[in-house]
Motif scaffolding. Sequence first.
Motif, PDB file in Angstrom:
ATOM      1  N   VAL A 183       0.915  -1.266  -0.067  1.00 21.23           N
ATOM      2  CA  VAL A 183      -0.023  -0.038  -0.127  1.00 21.23           C
ATOM      3  C   VAL A 183       1.117   1.192  -0.036  1.00 21.23           C
ATOM      4  CG1 VAL A 183      -1.579   1.201   1.039  1.00 21.23           C
ATOM      5  CG2 VAL A 183      -1.642  -1.227   1.031  1.00 21.23           C
ATOM      6  N   TYR A 184       0.754   2.146  -0.954  1.00 31.12           N
ATOM      7  CA  TYR A 184       1.519   3.358  -0.995  1.00 31.12           C
ATOM      8  C   TYR A 184       0.581   4.600  -0.633  1.00 31.12           C
ATOM      9  CZ  TYR A 184       4.824   0.776  -3.698  1.00 31.12           C
ATOM     10  OH  TYR A 184       5.501   0.079  -4.423  1.00 31.12           O
ATOM     11  N   PRO A 185       0.564   4.788   0.804  1.00 32.26           N
ATOM     12  CA  PRO A 185      -0.422   5.858   1.309  1.00 32.26           C
ATOM     13  C   PRO A 185      -0.195   7.387   0.632  1.00 32.26           C
ATOM     14  CG  PRO A 185       1.231   5.481   2.829  1.00 32.26           C
ATOM     15  CD  PRO A 185       1.349   4.371   1.807  1.00 32.26           C
ATOM     16  N   PHE A 186       0.899   7.588   0.271  1.00 34.72           N
ATOM     17  CA  PHE A 186       1.326   8.929  -0.184  1.00 34.72           C
ATOM     18  C   PHE A 186       1.387   8.792  -1.723  1.00 34.72           C
ATOM     19  CE2 PHE A 186       3.126   8.294   4.054  1.00 34.72           C
ATOM     20  CZ  PHE A 186       2.182   9.064   5.005  1.00 34.72           C
ATOM     21  N   LEU A 201       3.972   0.208   2.669  1.00 35.53           N
ATOM     22  CA  LEU A 201       3.885  -0.702   3.896  1.00 35.53           C
ATOM     23  C   LEU A 201       2.994  -2.061   3.485  1.00 35.53           C
ATOM     24  CD1 LEU A 201       0.766  -0.495   5.261  1.00 35.53           C
ATOM     25  CD2 LEU A 201       2.170   1.743   6.060  1.00 35.53           C
ATOM     26  N   GLN A 202       3.338  -3.056   3.996  1.00 38.84           N
ATOM     27  CA  GLN A 202       2.228  -4.008   3.847  1.00 38.84           C
ATOM     28  C   GLN A 202       2.206  -5.065   5.114  1.00 38.84           C
ATOM     29  OE1 GLN A 202       5.516  -6.629   1.388  1.00 38.84           O
ATOM     30  NE2 GLN A 202       3.729  -7.411   1.193  1.00 38.84           N
ATOM     31  N   TYR A 203       1.295  -6.003   5.061  1.00 34.65           N
ATOM     32  CA  TYR A 203       1.203  -6.759   6.469  1.00 34.65           C
ATOM     33  C   TYR A 203       1.104  -8.281   5.859  1.00 34.65           C
ATOM     34  CZ  TYR A 203      -1.455  -9.348  10.148  1.00 34.65           C
ATOM     35  OH  TYR A 203      -1.653 -10.235  11.167  1.00 34.65           O
ATOM     36  N   SER A 204       1.845  -8.902   6.887  1.00 36.27           N
ATOM     37  CA  SER A 204       2.109 -10.645   6.415  1.00 36.27           C
ATOM     38  C   SER A 204       1.902 -11.329   7.957  1.00 36.27           C
ATOM     39  CB  SER A 204       3.103 -10.864   5.823  1.00 36.27           C
ATOM     40  OG  SER A 204       4.545 -10.387   6.532  1.00 36.27           O
ATOM     41  N   ILE A 227       5.012  -6.325   9.760  1.00 32.27           N
ATOM     42  CA  ILE A 227       4.822  -4.956   9.111  1.00 32.27           C
ATOM     43  C   ILE A 227       5.894  -4.230   8.569  1.00 32.27           C
ATOM     44  CG2 ILE A 227       3.551  -2.824   9.163  1.00 32.27           C
ATOM     45  CD1 ILE A 227       1.783  -4.038  11.412  1.00 32.27           C
ATOM     46  N   PRO A 228       6.442  -4.417   7.333  1.00 32.33           N
ATOM     47  CA  PRO A 228       7.461  -3.854   6.958  1.00 32.33           C
ATOM     48  C   PRO A 228       7.267  -2.304   6.216  1.00 32.33           C
ATOM     49  CG  PRO A 228       6.929  -5.463   5.465  1.00 32.33           C
ATOM     50  CD  PRO A 228       6.001  -5.579   6.495  1.00 32.33           C
ATOM     51  N   VAL A 229       7.891  -1.495   6.374  1.00 36.15           N
ATOM     52  CA  VAL A 229       7.757  -0.011   5.696  1.00 36.15           C
ATOM     53  C   VAL A 229       9.064   0.162   5.052  1.00 36.15           C
ATOM     54  CG1 VAL A 229       7.174   2.277   6.285  1.00 36.15           C
ATOM     55  CG2 VAL A 229       6.246   0.624   7.621  1.00 36.15           C
ATOM     56  N   THR A 230       8.862   0.338   3.726  1.00 36.88           N
ATOM     57  CA  THR A 230      10.271   0.774   2.985  1.00 36.88           C
ATOM     58  C   THR A 230       9.612   1.823   2.048  1.00 36.88           C
ATOM     59  OG1 THR A 230       9.300  -1.102   1.026  1.00 36.88           O
ATOM     60  CG2 THR A 230      10.540  -1.653   3.000  1.00 36.88           C
ATOM     61  N   THR A 231      10.957   2.632   1.542  1.00 36.56           N
ATOM     62  CA  THR A 231      10.828   3.469   0.577  1.00 36.56           C
ATOM     63  C   THR A 231      11.974   3.422  -0.418  1.00 36.56           C
ATOM     64  OG1 THR A 231      10.487   5.868   0.312  1.00 36.56           O
ATOM     65  CG2 THR A 231      11.938   5.157   2.021  1.00 36.56           C
ATOM     66  N   ASN A 232      12.266   3.969  -1.562  1.00 39.96           N
ATOM     67  CA  ASN A 232      13.476   3.931  -2.447  1.00 39.96           C
ATOM     68  C   ASN A 232      13.175   5.391  -3.273  1.00 39.96           C
ATOM     69  OD1 ASN A 232      12.356   3.159  -5.110  1.00 39.96           O
ATOM     70  ND2 ASN A 232      11.399   1.672  -3.339  1.00 39.96           N
ATOM     71  N   PHE A 233      14.496   5.797  -3.544  1.00 37.75           N
ATOM     72  CA  PHE A 233      14.474   6.884  -4.437  1.00 37.75           C
ATOM     73  C   PHE A 233      15.971   7.100  -5.074  1.00 37.75           C
ATOM     74  CE2 PHE A 233      15.366   8.267  -0.085  1.00 37.75           C
ATOM     75  CZ  PHE A 233      16.568   8.818  -0.135  1.00 37.75           C
ATOM     76  N   LYS A 234      15.903   7.845  -6.077  1.00 35.27           N
ATOM     77  CA  LYS A 234      17.219   8.125  -6.654  1.00 35.27           C
ATOM     78  C   LYS A 234      18.053   9.154  -5.956  1.00 35.27           C
ATOM     79  CE  LYS A 234      17.266   5.310 -10.411  1.00 35.27           C
ATOM     80  NZ  LYS A 234      18.458   4.256 -10.672  1.00 35.27           N
TER      81      LYS A 234
END
Length: 926
Positions: free
Chosen positions: A459-462, A478-481, A512-519
């Motif tokens: 899920v991309y909330p923003f 974030l996602q849930y497993s 619940i992992p929360v990740t982000t990535n960018f250049k």
Amino acid sequence: MAIQKPSHTLAKIHTKALHTNRIHILFALSFTVFINTLSFAQIKDGDVKSIEIPKSEDLETVSPPTKTEDTIVIPKEELTTIIESDSTKTDSTKTKPALLQGTVSYTAQDYNTFNRKEQKMYLYNEAKVNYLDMEITAGTIVIDYSKNLIYAGRVKDTAGEFAQRPVFKQGENIVEPDSIIFNFKNKKAIIFNSNTEQQGMKIRSERSKKENDSVYFLNKMRITTAESEEDPEYYFMIDKAKLVPNKKIVASTAQMFIYDVPTPIIVPFAFFPLSKKQTSGVIFPSFGEQNDRGYFLQNGGYYFAISDYLDLAVLGDYYTNGSYGLRIENNYKKRYKYNGRFGFRYENIINSERGFPDYAKSTIYNLRWSHSQDTKSNPNSRFSASVNLGSSNYYQQSQNQVNTASFLNNTLASSVSYSKTFEGEPQINMSLTATHSQNTQTEEINLTLPTLQASVGRVYPFAPKVGSKKGIIQNINLQYSVRAENRIQTTDSLFFKSEMFDDAKIGMRHSIPVTTNFKLFNYFSLSANANFDETWTLNTINRYYDSENSETVTEDITGFDSYRTYNFGASLGTTIYGQFNFEKEGQDKKIKAIRHVMRPSISYNVNPAFDRYYDSYEVTDINGETLREDEYSRFEGGLYGAPNKTYSSSIGLSLSNNIEAKVRDKDSTQTEPKKITILNNLNFSTSYNLAGDSLRFSPVRMSGGTQLFDNKMNVNFGATLDPYALDNNNNKVDEFNINNGGSLFRLTSANLTLGYSLNSKGNERKSNTSERSRNETLDSGGRDDDLFGRSQDFADQRYLDEDDDKEEEMGDLYNYGIPWSLRLAYAVNYSNSQRQNEISSHSLMFSGDIEISPKWSIGASSGYDFKNQGFSYTQLRFARDLLSWRMNFSWIPFSDRSSWNFFIGIKSSILKDLKYEKRLQPDQQL
């Protein structure tokens, strides 16, 4: 010309324009029809039994008759006549049934001649007659309308040899006799020297009688499955028989001939099934001898053809010392839905005889189930199964030939799973799995009954509703497993008993992992992550020190408990491309360029300490004085263990490489250079623990792989390099090896594996092992190849080698292009973690087949252990193609399963039970 019911043939006569003798021909035709009508009205129903059979010589040597005043010759190119029945509406008067049930049409290459006086039609040269579903083609055909008979025979060619043999077709049945007499009213026939084929079985009879569409009576019948009908290498001679096409042959006394030489193989009666569909029936066993179990019958039983989707085979083994075995084999398949195989095997094994010191009795069993679902049947849910469980020593003790290739199996594994996808936004995935792992050496069994896994899509909330995601905020997801398990650890002796559940462990983990990535700076990719885990368990412990008994006591507690953990991490990576060109302008070098791709990355991970989940207890002496305090976590007895107690902050380094080359193509017509791979991968990885007080550097791990010889050889290698030195006791110390007088790194372990598969065609890597043999080995937990031997049952043709299509016959030059195949597997491991400096394992396994002649082939599966200096499990195979027969010989020259198996039998599945098989297990002492 077509002739129908003659009762109203004068009503309509259509004639085409004739160029010569119109009036005479028309008058002759009218007179002929009139005579026909009177003649048919006086004929009574005939039968083949009362017909006058002309001499065979007359049928085979019919010559064109000379013209008489009673004979009219009508060239076929000048006249086409159609005679139709009356089209007048039927009245209320009850009419007699038609003499003929359909039209009789006929043609001939030379001429059609009708004799009015004899009421016979003569057809000569490539004659053909059609009536309902019956068709007769022959050199000459005579139609006798007065007796409702058709005579067909051969003609002599210019060399005086008989040609244009009659061919009688009715439905799918085809008979090729020397001559035939057919009654087109009752459809009975007498056939001389007939040849026909039923389900691959060639049948020749001196005299046959066709009773109806489904019954033939044959006299002096010869049946064979040989390719050559004129000179078969074997056949059965039968005095009398009854043939029901596509169903069965019931015969009287049958004697076997080999190349026209009678054999003592005589049976008082015989039954040959000819059904196109699978049918139930007896499976004849094979026999042999074992020194410790006596004579035996093996793989005999009954096959049940339950339906088109399901079958069942019940097989058994029996030994004269009292040992016996039972096998149940089941296959099922529904097109576009699912398919699978089920098998259960049980053996009661008795060694030696009662009263002898080596007498022993044991029971072993094995259960296998393989199920797969067609992906198109239900894309959102899937069920699959791969089960192989049973006695740990089943494959080692079983004497059945089909278990030969599984003798070296050390592990039995099973998995049954169901997965379901719930479409939507976000998507939800769920799976339920039951697993089983069994070590046949230690007899330890690990089960999960079951394992539940579920996850919610990212899920991309923003993220914006439209367009691509940009920047660190919009890429946050974030996602849930969740994962829940019921894990059981038991032994072979407690399997399927209630005691196996005593030590079961149950737990669940939510993540619940929360990740982000960018250049970053356009060339670097930066990703950050944070993970939150919550663990539930029903198994905890309580630990204390018992001063009276001077021992530490651990109590198991059953009840709900939980703990929570979290960690953080980030990684930075990029990709670097480099190319070195060897070729300059105006040059045409073999190596054009080398391309190198590097992917370096650096990561940082933080794992906090969760010491709040730890307790302590005092260790006292007999006087009650405290000696020390020991810490423990009540979650140590849980499914997922205790949380991390030590804080860690580490930096990880990794580098992956890929090296390719561009070379000149051997094919001069190609304009572009050919790309080849030098190294598929070459990886290095290590880490540094910032929070550690010693030994902060982890060993450097290196791995790589490539393919050689046009991708026919796979090469994989690896090594571990430790920067720290060893003390005098060979224990690792916090001192760099280079500072201790050594090299920069100390090689602690290394490994190399090679896999090579090739054959005479040069571009195919497929083994000629049959699909049934391969499935048998895979279902038993073995390898996909035959390096450990090949599962064989010579009486079952499904286990035979697959016949490769030969592109051409080699003839006298066969020895210059002998078909062959070879498979190699080489492995070597080096250990030096504590200065042992030794090769821990070093072996070569190989398997191959060679066709030394068009009819002879040999094969072998073996290996050599260079460390222990000895050959591994070996199987030798020999096969001989005897045209309609096949001969096989398998030999295991040494090991505890040393044995040999000889088989000779007919290839055809109809006569597959006509065989001779001999198996023998030599004396173990020899």
